[in-house]
Scaffold this motif. Structure first.
Motif, PDB file in Angstrom:
ATOM      1  N   ALA A  18      39.821 124.547 -54.374  1.00 54.41           N
ATOM      2  CA  ALA A  18      38.919 125.272 -55.320  1.00 54.41           C
ATOM      3  C   ALA A  18      39.940 125.649 -56.333  1.00 54.41           C
ATOM      4  O   ALA A  18      39.585 125.482 -57.619  1.00 54.41           O
ATOM      5  CB  ALA A  18      37.896 126.193 -54.649  1.00 54.41           C
ATOM      6  N   TYR A  19      40.704 126.580 -55.970  1.00 57.04           N
ATOM      7  CA  TYR A  19      41.702 127.424 -56.945  1.00 57.04           C
ATOM      8  C   TYR A  19      42.806 126.362 -57.693  1.00 57.04           C
ATOM      9  O   TYR A  19      42.805 126.487 -58.941  1.00 57.04           O
ATOM     10  CB  TYR A  19      42.677 128.164 -56.101  1.00 57.04           C
ATOM     11  CG  TYR A  19      43.518 128.893 -57.016  1.00 57.04           C
ATOM     12  CD1 TYR A  19      43.189 130.046 -57.647  1.00 57.04           C
ATOM     13  CD2 TYR A  19      45.002 128.344 -57.098  1.00 57.04           C
ATOM     14  CE1 TYR A  19      44.250 130.929 -58.267  1.00 57.04           C
ATOM     15  CE2 TYR A  19      45.891 129.200 -58.046  1.00 57.04           C
ATOM     16  CZ  TYR A  19      45.586 130.114 -58.526  1.00 57.04           C
ATOM     17  OH  TYR A  19      46.504 130.892 -59.288  1.00 57.04           O
ATOM     18  N   GLU A  22      40.446 124.511 -60.306  1.00 54.29           N
ATOM     19  CA  GLU A  22      40.011 125.733 -61.523  1.00 54.29           C
ATOM     20  C   GLU A  22      41.036 125.810 -62.383  1.00 54.29           C
ATOM     21  O   GLU A  22      41.000 125.687 -63.736  1.00 54.29           O
ATOM     22  CB  GLU A  22      39.492 126.968 -60.824  1.00 54.29           C
ATOM     23  CG  GLU A  22      39.501 128.074 -61.899  1.00 54.29           C
ATOM     24  CD  GLU A  22      39.273 129.348 -60.878  1.00 54.29           C
ATOM     25  OE1 GLU A  22      39.507 130.449 -61.661  1.00 54.29           O
ATOM     26  OE2 GLU A  22      38.662 129.285 -59.933  1.00 54.29           O
ATOM     27  N   ARG A  23      42.378 125.777 -61.845  1.00 51.99           N
ATOM     28  CA  ARG A  23      43.551 125.937 -62.514  1.00 51.99           C
ATOM     29  C   ARG A  23      43.957 124.460 -63.454  1.00 51.99           C
ATOM     30  O   ARG A  23      44.072 124.408 -64.740  1.00 51.99           O
ATOM     31  CB  ARG A  23      45.009 126.095 -61.793  1.00 51.99           C
ATOM     32  CG  ARG A  23      44.785 127.418 -61.242  1.00 51.99           C
ATOM     33  CD  ARG A  23      45.024 128.445 -62.308  1.00 51.99           C
ATOM     34  NE  ARG A  23      46.164 128.426 -63.020  1.00 51.99           N
ATOM     35  CZ  ARG A  23      47.219 129.351 -62.775  1.00 51.99           C
ATOM     36  NH1 ARG A  23      47.154 130.334 -62.083  1.00 51.99           N
ATOM     37  NH2 ARG A  23      48.277 129.112 -63.639  1.00 51.99           N
ATOM     38  N   ARG A  25      41.439 122.344 -64.274  1.00 49.25           N
ATOM     39  CA  ARG A  25      40.356 122.229 -65.299  1.00 49.25           C
ATOM     40  C   ARG A  25      40.750 123.267 -66.567  1.00 49.25           C
ATOM     41  O   ARG A  25      40.304 123.001 -67.811  1.00 49.25           O
ATOM     42  CB  ARG A  25      39.133 122.539 -64.659  1.00 49.25           C
ATOM     43  CG  ARG A  25      38.481 121.405 -64.075  1.00 49.25           C
ATOM     44  CD  ARG A  25      37.160 121.670 -63.556  1.00 49.25           C
ATOM     45  NE  ARG A  25      36.669 120.575 -62.639  1.00 49.25           N
ATOM     46  CZ  ARG A  25      35.771 120.538 -61.897  1.00 49.25           C
ATOM     47  NH1 ARG A  25      34.885 121.714 -61.792  1.00 49.25           N
ATOM     48  NH2 ARG A  25      35.198 119.603 -61.228  1.00 49.25           N
TER      49      ARG A  25
END
Length: 112
Positions: A18-19, A22-23, A25
């Protein structure tokens, strides 16, 4: 962002998918000024111009009219430069049969 995420830092684990997603994106669509790579004690420019992109589950660095780096987001490591003008990207490059590669991407400066 929910209250629990802010309070307990859920989702701040750099090892989690998930991290990393997110980075990736957050970097999607960023304009590239130039790309460098550390080789034999030198910082060599390997590309000028281009963009960063996320396509399905892969992260792509296009520069100088060609693909320089393609990596699965699950294996991608990113670190922002302290100046905020770029990012260090590390991971297995699918264009080179999974060879681990570390490149520095410098962004085009836009006045905001």
């Amino acid at each position: 962002m929910s209250f629990l995420k802010r309070l307990f830092g859920v989702g701040k684990n750099p090892e989690s998918y998930a991290y990393r997603l997110e980075r990736a994106r957050a970097l999607h669509g960023e304009a590239v000024k130039y790309v460098t790579e550390h080789r034999n004690g030198n910082e060599d420019v390997i590309g000028r111009g281009g963009a960063l992109a996320v396509h399905n589950d892969t992260f792509i660095v296009d520069s100088s009219g060609e693909r320089l780096f393609v990596c699965k987001i699950a294996e991608l490591e990113t670190s922002m430069l302290m100046s905020g003008d770029g990012v260090i990207i590390k991971g297995p490059n699918l264009l080179e049969d999974g060879k681990i590669r570390s490149i520095t991407v410098h962004f085009v400066y836009y006045r905001k």
